[in-house]
Design a protein around this motif. Sequence first.
Motif, PDB file in Angstrom:
ATOM      1  N   ASP A   1     -40.725  18.475 -30.709  1.00 40.46           N
ATOM      2  CA  ASP A   1     -41.461  19.303 -31.683  1.00 40.46           C
ATOM      3  C   ASP A   1     -42.570  20.015 -30.913  1.00 40.46           C
ATOM      4  O   ASP A   1     -43.736  19.643 -30.957  1.00 40.46           O
ATOM      5  N   MET A   2     -42.191  21.072 -30.184  1.00 39.01           N
ATOM      6  CA  MET A   2     -43.111  21.733 -29.262  1.00 39.01           C
ATOM      7  C   MET A   2     -44.302  22.363 -29.968  1.00 39.01           C
ATOM      8  O   MET A   2     -45.413  22.410 -29.443  1.00 39.01           O
ATOM      9  N   GLY A   3     -44.088  22.879 -31.166  1.00 41.44           N
ATOM     10  CA  GLY A   3     -45.152  23.601 -31.857  1.00 41.44           C
ATOM     11  C   GLY A   3     -46.314  22.733 -32.283  1.00 41.44           C
ATOM     12  O   GLY A   3     -47.397  23.242 -32.564  1.00 41.44           O
ATOM     13  N   ASP A   4     -46.103  21.407 -32.346  1.00 38.17           N
ATOM     14  CA  ASP A   4     -47.179  20.516 -32.780  1.00 38.17           C
ATOM     15  C   ASP A   4     -47.598  19.574 -31.669  1.00 38.17           C
ATOM     16  O   ASP A   4     -47.905  18.410 -31.906  1.00 38.17           O
ATOM     17  N   ASN A   5     -47.621  20.077 -30.446  1.00 43.67           N
ATOM     18  CA  ASN A   5     -48.053  19.278 -29.301  1.00 43.67           C
ATOM     19  C   ASN A   5     -49.574  19.272 -29.230  1.00 43.67           C
ATOM     20  O   ASN A   5     -50.201  20.292 -28.908  1.00 43.67           O
ATOM     21  N   SER A   6     -50.173  18.117 -29.501  1.00 45.74           N
ATOM     22  CA  SER A   6     -51.636  18.031 -29.438  1.00 45.74           C
ATOM     23  C   SER A   6     -52.136  18.245 -28.019  1.00 45.74           C
ATOM     24  O   SER A   6     -53.294  18.626 -27.812  1.00 45.74           O
ATOM     25  N   GLY A   7     -51.267  18.017 -27.024  1.00 42.47           N
ATOM     26  CA  GLY A   7     -51.639  18.254 -25.640  1.00 42.47           C
ATOM     27  C   GLY A   7     -51.851  19.711 -25.316  1.00 42.47           C
ATOM     28  O   GLY A   7     -52.351  20.056 -24.245  1.00 42.47           O
ATOM     29  N   ALA A   8     -51.473  20.602 -26.234  1.00 45.23           N
ATOM     30  CA  ALA A   8     -51.750  22.029 -26.096  1.00 45.23           C
ATOM     31  C   ALA A   8     -52.712  22.518 -27.177  1.00 45.23           C
ATOM     32  O   ALA A   8     -52.874  23.721 -27.372  1.00 45.23           O
ATOM     33  N   GLY A   9     -53.345  21.573 -27.868  1.00 45.92           N
ATOM     34  CA  GLY A   9     -54.371  21.926 -28.840  1.00 45.92           C
ATOM     35  C   GLY A   9     -53.907  21.996 -30.271  1.00 45.92           C
ATOM     36  O   GLY A   9     -54.698  22.337 -31.166  1.00 45.92           O
ATOM     37  N   ALA A  10     -52.636  21.695 -30.557  1.00 44.70           N
ATOM     38  CA  ALA A  10     -52.159  21.658 -31.937  1.00 44.70           C
ATOM     39  C   ALA A  10     -52.720  20.419 -32.637  1.00 44.70           C
ATOM     40  O   ALA A  10     -53.087  19.439 -31.982  1.00 44.70           O
ATOM     41  N   PRO A  11     -52.768  20.422 -33.962  1.00 48.50           N
ATOM     42  CA  PRO A  11     -53.382  19.291 -34.662  1.00 48.50           C
ATOM     43  C   PRO A  11     -52.671  17.960 -34.465  1.00 48.50           C
ATOM     44  O   PRO A  11     -53.307  16.913 -34.403  1.00 48.50           O
TER      45      PRO A  11
ATOM     46  N   VAL B   1     -40.090  13.896 -30.821  1.00 54.99           N
ATOM     47  CA  VAL B   1     -41.347  13.654 -30.115  1.00 54.99           C
ATOM     48  C   VAL B   1     -42.222  14.897 -30.207  1.00 54.99           C
ATOM     49  O   VAL B   1     -41.765  16.017 -29.972  1.00 54.99           O
ATOM     50  N   LYS B   2     -43.475  14.699 -30.558  1.00 56.19           N
ATOM     51  CA  LYS B   2     -44.434  15.801 -30.587  1.00 56.19           C
ATOM     52  C   LYS B   2     -44.970  15.992 -29.173  1.00 56.19           C
ATOM     53  O   LYS B   2     -45.916  15.335 -28.750  1.00 56.19           O
ATOM     54  N   SER B   3     -44.337  16.874 -28.429  1.00 57.63           N
ATOM     55  CA  SER B   3     -44.669  17.112 -27.036  1.00 57.63           C
ATOM     56  C   SER B   3     -43.991  18.403 -26.607  1.00 57.63           C
ATOM     57  O   SER B   3     -43.159  18.946 -27.342  1.00 57.63           O
ATOM     58  N   THR B   4     -44.342  18.878 -25.419  1.00 56.29           N
ATOM     59  CA  THR B   4     -43.724  20.097 -24.897  1.00 56.29           C
ATOM     60  C   THR B   4     -42.849  19.774 -23.696  1.00 56.29           C
ATOM     61  O   THR B   4     -41.638  19.927 -23.733  1.00 56.29           O
TER      62      THR B   4
ATOM     63  N   THR C   1     -40.655  24.988 -32.699  1.00 53.96           N
ATOM     64  CA  THR C   1     -41.055  24.679 -34.072  1.00 53.96           C
ATOM     65  C   THR C   1     -42.334  25.420 -34.435  1.00 53.96           C
ATOM     66  O   THR C   1     -43.109  25.814 -33.555  1.00 53.96           O
ATOM     67  N   PRO C   2     -42.586  25.609 -35.717  1.00 53.74           N
ATOM     68  CA  PRO C   2     -43.862  26.212 -36.114  1.00 53.74           C
ATOM     69  C   PRO C   2     -45.019  25.296 -35.726  1.00 53.74           C
ATOM     70  O   PRO C   2     -44.862  24.089 -35.592  1.00 53.74           O
TER      71      PRO C   2
ATOM     72  N   ASP D   1     -43.552  30.373 -28.815  1.00 56.12           N
ATOM     73  CA  ASP D   1     -43.372  31.798 -29.094  1.00 56.12           C
ATOM     74  C   ASP D   1     -44.761  32.435 -29.169  1.00 56.12           C
ATOM     75  O   ASP D   1     -45.408  32.441 -30.211  1.00 56.12           O
ATOM     76  N   PHE D   2     -45.223  32.952 -28.045  1.00 55.80           N
ATOM     77  CA  PHE D   2     -46.593  33.466 -27.969  1.00 55.80           C
ATOM     78  C   PHE D   2     -46.802  34.701 -28.842  1.00 55.80           C
ATOM     79  O   PHE D   2     -47.941  35.051 -29.161  1.00 55.80           O
ATOM     80  N   THR D   3     -45.723  35.358 -29.220  1.00 60.67           N
ATOM     81  CA  THR D   3     -45.857  36.554 -30.063  1.00 60.67           C
ATOM     82  C   THR D   3     -46.317  36.205 -31.470  1.00 60.67           C
ATOM     83  O   THR D   3     -46.655  37.092 -32.243  1.00 60.67           O
ATOM     84  N   THR D   4     -46.351  34.909 -31.810  1.00 60.50           N
ATOM     85  CA  THR D   4     -46.861  34.515 -33.121  1.00 60.50           C
ATOM     86  C   THR D   4     -48.379  34.399 -33.127  1.00 60.50           C
ATOM     87  O   THR D   4     -48.973  34.160 -34.186  1.00 60.50           O
TER      88      THR D   4
END
Length: 501
Positions: free
Chosen positions: A298-308, A433-436, A455-456, A462-465
């Motif tokens: 679940d790449m979009g929700d990786n807290s290691g990149a600042g997601a919640p 897994v919530k990770s990238t 994932t969202p 997707d940096f264009t988002t």
Amino acid sequence: MKLFMATLSTETNTFSPMPTAMSGFEEFYLRHGTATQDSPNLMTEALHLWRRRAEAMGWEVTESLAAIAEPAGPTIASTYDALRGEILSDLEQASGADVILLQLHGAMVAQHVEDCEGDILQAVRSLCPDAIIGVSLDLHCHLTEDMLSAADLIVTFKEYPHDDAAPRARELFDLALRMTREEIRPVSGMFDCRMLGLYLTKEGEMQEVVREMHALEAQPGILSVSLAHGFPWADVADVGTRVLVITDNDAELAARTAENFGKAFFARRDAVNASYPDLDTALDRAMTSTDGPIVLADMGDNSGAGAPGDATFVLREVLKRGLSDVAAGFYWDPVVLRICKDAGRGARLSLRLGGKVGPDSGDPVDIDAEVVHVASGLGQHLGEGLEPLGTMVWLRLANGVDLLVNDLRTQVYHPEAFEQMGIRLATKKLVVVKSTFHFYAPFRAITTRVIQAATPGGASPDFTTFRYLGPGSECWPFVDDPFDTAGNKLSNTHDLDQPAV
């Protein structure tokens, strides 16, 4: 010889709604000169190595702050000022140093300072104009002019996932030692590739890129080659991928090598960047496999990149599809964890999970769950280091769906995070897994298939988002040929034996 050393590390997602406060450092890792008394983690491995090397030669060692926070939004001004101030105060109290080695991240942004590492290095240089200053950086850093003009030596990790912190710390110490013996006179060249990307170095084209970096370092006159991948979820002036080459007193070689390598890397942009399926496509692919477990990131929700870390998009779809034999984590939800901890093992509860921070988290999901296990003080390995997990609860839903919820924002690194709670991944069809990327090698060892999903969420690949207002909007993939659009202002040469102050 006197060595001064410190660590300050957090990675700032400027699109995140969650500020990084002192509590973020206190709950993750904060030591005041005592980090080498603990077991090493990713960002303190360097301190352990530097202390051993220095003391073996009879050097006097002053160990200052070691502060690490999970990535989030910009650091509160007072928090940054306090952490920066502690390092500088310790340096003053030590009456300076001959060699100053710092393990920083390279992508820390405060509310009032965009380039925290450059700011710290400039301040250290002002205090110790004649010292040898070296800094080791995470490869997801923003290389800036302030960093280059203040430091004699900059070395970044080469591997993503990061399993080479110790070799890079060793490299930095060796170069600094050679400077003390007047064997080398480092100068550097930097090239801006004008790219935003995520580059996994463990397979494919990026493996070859890393091999080429090591091969360059074996050539006469070249001391170090770093590829700063950049931290793409940051709308800052120096965002993007950059090449740094350090040579022995050969500015032209440094500039030429950095530019040649950087241009070649840009030419390989499609090969070094993977494409990732959206959530529906990823789940469709996972369900076609008869072997298990299938691991879905679940790449979009990786807290290691600042997601919640509390996004519910994947969980909602798993439940909607009625999937069975699923393990998923970590869901950062201190409220749910508190309820479960109070209720205790065996309790059956109706809970409203996740979706609390903002739109990037999705909506909360209502679940009926059994509290199977609650544990505190556990950790998971990232390379040789052991990273904390906080307090965790194992929740069991219908159809063998097992969730891990915790109260410390952190991404999934290792299967042991599930296994030590009692969840046997070999019995599962799907593991989310919530990770990238950091999960990749340990989980690849237990599965026949890994699917990384776009994932969202607050760390979508997707940096264009994301809406970049600064130079990020002028980089590839927003611009097909950023060199025509932005101009080739990319070769900068610095004589690091005579730093600007």
